[in-house]
Design an enzyme around this catalytic site. Structure first.
Site, short mmCIF file in Angstrom:
data_model
loop_
_atom_site.label_atom_id
_atom_site.label_comp_id
_atom_site.label_asym_id
_atom_site.label_seq_id
_atom_site.Cartn_x
_atom_site.Cartn_y
_atom_site.Cartn_z
CD GLU A 1 -1.33 -2.31 2.17
OE1 GLU A 1 -0.12 -2.64 1.99
OE2 GLU A 1 -2.06 -2.90 2.97
CB CYS B 1 -1.44 -0.11 5.39
SG CYS B 1 0.28 -0.55 5.00
ZN LIG Z 1 0.59 -2.58 6.02
#
Ligand SMILES: [Zn+2]
Ligand SMILES: [Zn+2]
Lengths: 408, 183
Positions: free
Chosen positions: B63, B103
């Protein structure tokens, strides 16, 4: 919580895995107790401990001794747990009822603290209700049971370094300093670069410039003073004016982690750990090498076994595994992104100066150090700064309520 | 945008297949196999894969890689912060594994529109498994939530993980290892 008072007003407080209750508001349970004749005390306690040991209340003392006004001693003993509903006399076990009858005890219901005290403060408060015993925790992380004079001195030094960094930018920002505590070597240092207009490499502290800026901004709205602190206002990046070098996710801790990784790549260019177990999912399935097994373990002191650094030509044996064994100093309690990044990078201890009521992930909003599912756990400490180190930068009060816009 | 809105939309599967392709590239590079794509207006505008090993930075998740590709593009176009923020609010992320807490927090800070993921992340998941950073947000300081849907081609994502960890295990059968050492 375990406090250590440094010379004057530095204080290092361990932030435990579970939320602490205010010392005077700890959960209690009801018990049946009775006043006893001191000459029966030994016999009664022996019998009660045999019939009904207080398994889940090992921290609670069975007997309470009170000095009455007249100088005489008053002994009470815990008989058994009481139901939370006062009328349930039938929960008293038959053997205890027999003791009550044969010694003609007059019972009463009282409260004792449910959990063992975590700190001396909690213990003192608990004993006002019913005496308990206090055993300071014995973890294998240095500091939880207190800091040596030398170590608390290092903690102060590195926190001051972080504070100087934080004040060095145009507006107050978060700062991060990663340190190898076995050598006191600074591994990486960084400020928030979410709004930064300056070069990311330039970490020079220019005090005159900063003091001027801070002195002028200290008279303005406090939220103007602190809205540049990325972990405090992680959603606020888009409101700031644009400049050349910026990144919405470059919070100080994230930048410091990248700097430490870059250092690793520079110092040990060819070699690379096969970091097969780096976090993502199910890393516990495999441990491909003995070295990794060591760092995988929950022993946060594992790094010490890897030997110490020598400057210039570091031996491969001193190669760090991520930030295993390292400490990080932050001015503000990190947000969830930064706190999790520090789990991923295997930091050993986190020291921060100010809590982050907006988004803090080490006790304020979330408490990552208490998430059992994570494969790595660091110890967390709040370093209370003395007034003077804040005054130096032009900030006149501890900004503990900055997030709510309390005036400085 | 409309093309990614519905739960039954075959585009979702198509985008997840592209994310799985990224995960396979990670696998072949001896990285934990996680991959993702970011989609805007029905088009893939960024790809990312896990690069924690190569960078020695355990935060370089798929990500983060894909986000940085976008930021580089947009900064090159001299977009302002407000414009970049508006762009993220039109972005859909397809990732093979539930975003971790780090994330998931980052995606909230950026103000992403929606996330589709493959398998759940029982140890580090930040979109429901351990924390729910996609919903819990502090509005008074501008906190943002995003819609998150899991279980898209989860079996494929899990089998990649399984193959990867078998590979790392010295007791695993040899063919697995040789397979990966081929470029
Ligand atoms: Zn992550
Ligand atoms: Zn942060």
């Amino acid at each position: 919580m375990n406090k250590f008072k440094d010379h004057e007003s530095w204080e290092i407080i361990h932030i435990p895995d579970k939320p602490p209750f205010p010392p005077h508001q700890q959960p209690t349970v009801k018990v049946y107790a009775a006043v006893i004749d001191p000459k029966h005390a030994n016999t009664l306690v022996r019998k009660l401990n045999h019939i009904l040991p207080l398994e889940n209340l090992r921290h609670v003392k069975r007997v309470r001794k009170q000095q009455l006004d007249g100088g005489s001693t008053h002994l009470s003993v815990i008989l058994c747990l009481a139901g939370e509903d006062d009328s349930q006399l039938d929960v008293v076990p038959k053997e205890v009822v027999e003791l009550i009858d044969s010694y003609q005890l007059e019972t009463f219901i009282t409260k004792v603290c449910r959990y063992a005290p975590l700190s001396k403060e909690e213990w003192v408060e608990q004993c006002k209700i019913w005496p308990t015993s206090f055993h300071p925790p014995t973890y294998n992380i240095n500091g939880i049971t207190g800091f040596s004079e030398e170590e608390s001195h290092s903690v102060c030094t590195f926190m001051k370094l972080a504070l100087d960094l934080a004040k060095s930018e145009r507006q107050m920002v978060n700062a991060a300093v990663i340190v190898d505590p076995s050598t006191n070597e600074v591994i990486a240092r960084a400020c928030d670069q979410v709004y930064s207009c300056s070069s990311p490499i330039n970490h020079e502290v220019t005090k005159n410039h900063d003091n001027m800026l801070l002195n002028s901004s200290a008279t303005e709205e406090p939220n103007l003073l602190y809205d540049g602190v990325s972990c405090l206002y992680p959603w606020g990046w888009s409101n700031q004016k644009s400049c050349d070098s910026w990144h919405p996710l470059w919070h100080a801790a994230i930048v410091a982690i990248e700097d430490s990784a870059a250092r690793d790549r520079n110092l040990f260019p060819g070699s690379r750990h096969d970091l097969a177990e780096i976090d993502h999912v199910q890393p516990a399935l495999t441990y491909p090498s003995p070295k990794k097994q060591k760092t995988k373990s929950t022993d946060v002191n594992a790094y010490e076994e890897l030997g110490s650094h020598t400057n210039g030509c570091p031996p491969e044996s001193s190669r760090p595994y991520l930030c295993t064994g390292y400490d990080i100093y932050l001015i503000w309690e990190p947000c969830a992104m930064c706190a999790m990044a520090l789990v991923h990078q295997r930091i050993k201890r986190i020291f921060y100066a100010f809590p982050n009521p907006n988004a803090g992930a080490l006790g304020s909003v979330h408490r990552l150090q208490g998430e059992k599912s994570l494969n790595h756990h660091y110890a967390v400490f709040n370093v209370l700064l003395p007034q003077e180190s804040l005054n130096r930068g032009g900030v006149t009060e501890k900004p503990s309520n900055v997030a709510h816009g309390v005036s400085l | 945008m409309a093309s990614c809105g519905g739960g039954e939309n075959p585009d979702i599967v198509a985008f997840m297949k592209l994310a799985l392709e990224q995960a396979k590239i990670a696998f072949d590079s001896l990285e934990v196999p996680v991959g993702c794509v970011i989609v805007m207006d029905g088009k893939v505008i960024s790809r990312g894969r896990n690069r924690t090993n190569e960078t020695r930075n355990a935060t370089r998740h798929a990500e983060m890689e894909a986000i940085d590709v976008l930021l580089d593009q947009w900064k090159e176009k001299k977009l302002s912060k407000a414009e970049v923020s508006k762009m993220f609010s039109k972005c859909y992320l397809y990732v093979t594994c539930e975003p971790c807490i780090m994330c998931a927090g980052a995606l909230s800070f950026l103000g992403i529109k929606e996330v589709y993921y493959g398998c759940a992340n029982d140890k580090f998941g930040g979109c429901g498994s351990i924390l729910s950073l996609h919903t819990t947000s502090c509005e008074e300081v501008g906190g943002k939530s995003y819609k998150c849907t899991g279980g898209i081609m989860a079996e494929e994502a899990v089998s990649l993980f399984r193959n990867f960890y078998e590979l790392g295990n010295p007791n695993a059968p040899k063919p697995h290892r040789q397979l990966v050492q081929q470029p």
